[in-house]
Scaffold this active site. Sequence first.
Site, PDB file in Angstrom:
ATOM      1  N   GLN A 247       0.872  -1.182   0.000  1.00 24.04           N
ATOM      2  CA  GLN A 247       0.000   0.000   0.000  1.00 24.04           C
ATOM      3  C   GLN A 247       0.905   1.226   0.000  1.00 24.04           C
ATOM      4  O   GLN A 247       1.439   1.621   1.025  1.00 24.04           O
ATOM      5  CB  GLN A 247      -0.922  -0.022   1.219  1.00 24.04           C
TER       6      GLN A 247
ATOM      7  N   VAL B  36       0.352   4.444  -0.456  1.00 24.86           N
ATOM      8  CA  VAL B  36      -0.153   5.621   0.252  1.00 24.86           C
ATOM      9  C   VAL B  36      -1.014   5.119   1.408  1.00 24.86           C
ATOM     10  O   VAL B  36      -1.945   4.345   1.184  1.00 24.86           O
ATOM     11  CB  VAL B  36      -0.994   6.526  -0.687  1.00 24.86           C
TER      12      VAL B  36
ATOM     13  N   HIS C 105      -8.167   0.873  -6.784  1.00 26.46           N
ATOM     14  CA  HIS C 105      -7.735   1.127  -8.161  1.00 26.46           C
ATOM     15  C   HIS C 105      -8.799   0.609  -9.122  1.00 26.46           C
ATOM     16  O   HIS C 105      -9.267  -0.516  -8.971  1.00 26.46           O
ATOM     17  CB  HIS C 105      -6.432   0.379  -8.465  1.00 26.46           C
TER      18      HIS C 105
ATOM     19  N   HIS D  86      -7.635   3.152  -0.593  1.00 21.03           N
ATOM     20  CA  HIS D  86      -7.938   3.529  -1.967  1.00 21.03           C
ATOM     21  C   HIS D  86      -8.127   2.280  -2.818  1.00 21.03           C
ATOM     22  O   HIS D  86      -7.512   1.247  -2.573  1.00 21.03           O
ATOM     23  CB  HIS D  86      -6.872   4.451  -2.571  1.00 21.03           C
TER      24      HIS D  86
END
Length: 132
Positions: A87, A89, A95, A93
Site C-alpha cells: 500500500q 499511500v 484502483h 484507496h
Amino acid sequence: MFCGIVAGEVPAFRVADEPDGLAFLDTRPVFKGHVLVVPRPHLVTLADLPPEALAGYFGLVRRLAVAVESGLGAGGTFVAMNNKVSQSVPHLHTHVVPRTKGDGLRGFFWPRTRYADDVDAQTHADRIAAVL
C-alpha cells in the site's frame, strides 16, 4: 497526500466528488484512465471502513468501474486494493484500471502458488473461517 486531494488543497484530475468518496486519475497509471477511489475520511485499511459506509463506498467503486469501461471504450476493468503490504499511500484507496484484450497485463502481478493437497487447502479455509 490523499487527504489533501479530498480537502482540495492538492490538485488532482477529479472524476467524481460525492459524499461517499472521491475519484481521481492516478498520476502513475497502469493504463490511461486508471482511477483511484478514496473515502472522504482518513482511513488506512479496508478494516477501518465502517460497516455503514460499505454500500456507499463500494457503490461508487462499482459505478466507476462501469464508467471507466463505457467512457473509455475499454473491454473491462481491473479493480484492486492493497491493505498494508504494497500500500504505497497510507489512505484506503481502490484502483479501477481500464483493460483491453491484449493489453499485456496478465492476471495478477505476482507469482501464483498451489496447495500441497486438499488437506492443505481445507486447513487454510478452516483457519480463515474460524475468525469470521
